[in-house]
Design an enzyme around this catalytic site. Structure first.
Site, PDB file in Angstrom:
ATOM      1  N   GLU A   1       0.701   3.887   1.894  1.00  0.00           N
ATOM      2  CA  GLU A   1       1.090   4.351   3.228  1.00  0.00           C
ATOM      3  C   GLU A   1       2.347   3.621   3.704  1.00  0.00           C
ATOM      4  O   GLU A   1       3.257   4.213   4.273  1.00  0.00           O
ATOM      5  CB  GLU A   1      -0.020   4.093   4.253  1.00  0.00           C
ATOM      6  CG  GLU A   1      -1.332   4.767   3.945  1.00  0.00           C
ATOM      7  CD  GLU A   1      -2.264   3.908   3.093  1.00  0.00           C
ATOM      8  OE1 GLU A   1      -1.813   3.315   2.108  1.00  0.00           O
ATOM      9  OE2 GLU A   1      -3.461   3.857   3.430  1.00  0.00           O
TER      10      GLU A   1
ATOM     11  N   CYS B   1       0.831  -1.211   0.000  1.00  0.00           N
ATOM     12  CA  CYS B   1       0.000   0.000   0.000  1.00  0.00           C
ATOM     13  C   CYS B   1       0.870   1.268   0.000  1.00  0.00           C
ATOM     14  O   CYS B   1       2.020   1.244   0.444  1.00  0.00           O
ATOM     15  CB  CYS B   1      -0.880   0.039   1.242  1.00  0.00           C
ATOM     16  SG  CYS B   1      -2.186  -1.180   1.261  1.00  0.00           S
TER      17      CYS B   1
HETATM   18  N1  THU Z   1      -4.371   0.417  -1.092  1.00  0.00           N
HETATM   19  C1  THU Z   1      -3.490   1.330  -0.577  1.00  0.00           C
HETATM   20  O1  THU Z   1      -2.508   1.711  -1.228  1.00  0.00           O
HETATM   21  N2  THU Z   1      -3.723   1.785   0.677  1.00  0.00           N
HETATM   22  C2  THU Z   1      -4.753   1.398   1.475  1.00  0.00           C
HETATM   23  O2  THU Z   1      -4.804   1.748   2.648  1.00  0.00           O
HETATM   24  C3  THU Z   1      -5.824   0.582   0.911  1.00  0.00           C
HETATM   25  C4  THU Z   1      -5.523  -0.075  -0.377  1.00  0.00           C
HETATM   26  C5  THU Z   1      -4.112  -0.123  -2.430  1.00  0.00           C
HETATM   27  C6  THU Z   1      -3.728  -1.566  -2.463  1.00  0.00           C
HETATM   28  C7  THU Z   1      -4.163  -1.970  -3.860  1.00  0.00           C
HETATM   29  O3  THU Z   1      -3.104  -1.675  -4.755  1.00  0.00           O
HETATM   30  C8  THU Z   1      -5.317  -1.058  -4.172  1.00  0.00           C
HETATM   31  O4  THU Z   1      -5.271  -0.009  -3.228  1.00  0.00           O
HETATM   32  C9  THU Z   1      -6.665  -1.748  -4.102  1.00  0.00           C
HETATM   33  O5  THU Z   1      -6.816  -2.428  -2.901  1.00  0.00           O
END
Ligand code: THU
Length: 136
Positions: free
Chosen positions: A55, A53
């Site tokens: 973050e 993710c």
């Molecule tokens: N995702 C993030 O980057 N941060 C989050 O807190 C939630 C989900 C991303 C992971 C994945 O690449 C996409 O969003 C869909 O889940």
């Protein structure tokens, strides 16, 4: 550095998002207590569960550069990079942030410069499991 600046930097970080499977692009910017910033984006993988993710990308970059004290994070995201809603951090990211950030660490999520919500990490992850539970 105010929340509007952080929003715009997070939006800029979203440009580097690699999300060919979900097409959900996310950008994040982490602000240290001494005013430095670290950007992150989501990085997906053909082996889906290996996705990182935005973050955690930002946080791990900061840790890898010797940072230890954090003030705030701002997160933006949307399908095909179009921001229509608040990009709340997932449970895994809340837990990983809680390893390094205090309960009053600020979490900003925004739709545009004039629509930014602020949360405290302690409110997003109450009663967390943390290192204090592990003893010496
Ligand atoms: N995702 C993030 O980057 N941060 C989050 O807190 C939630 C989900 C991303 C992971 C994945 O690449 C996409 O969003 C869909 O889940």
């Amino acid at each position: 550095m105010d929340k509007k600046d952080l929003f715009n930097i997070a939006k800029d970080a979203m440009k580097h998002s690699y999300a060919p499977y979900s097409n959900y692009n996310v950008g994040a910017v982490l602000l240290t207590k001494n005013g430095k910033i670290y950007k992150g984006c989501n990085v997906e993988n053909a082996s889906y569960s290996l996705t990182n993710c935005a973050e955690r990308t930002a946080l791990f970059s900061a840790i890898a550069n010797g940072e230890k004290e954090f003030e705030a994070i701002c997160i933006v995201g949307g399908k095909n990079g179009v921001i229509t809603d608040y990009a709340m951090p997932c449970g895994a990211c809340r837990q990983v942030l809680a390893e390094f950030c205090e309960e009053d660490f600020k979490v900003f999520v925004g739709i545009n410069e004039n629509d930014i919500k602020e949360f405290k990490l302690g409110d997003l992850l109450p009663c967390s499991f943390d290192k204090s539970k592990l003893g010496e």
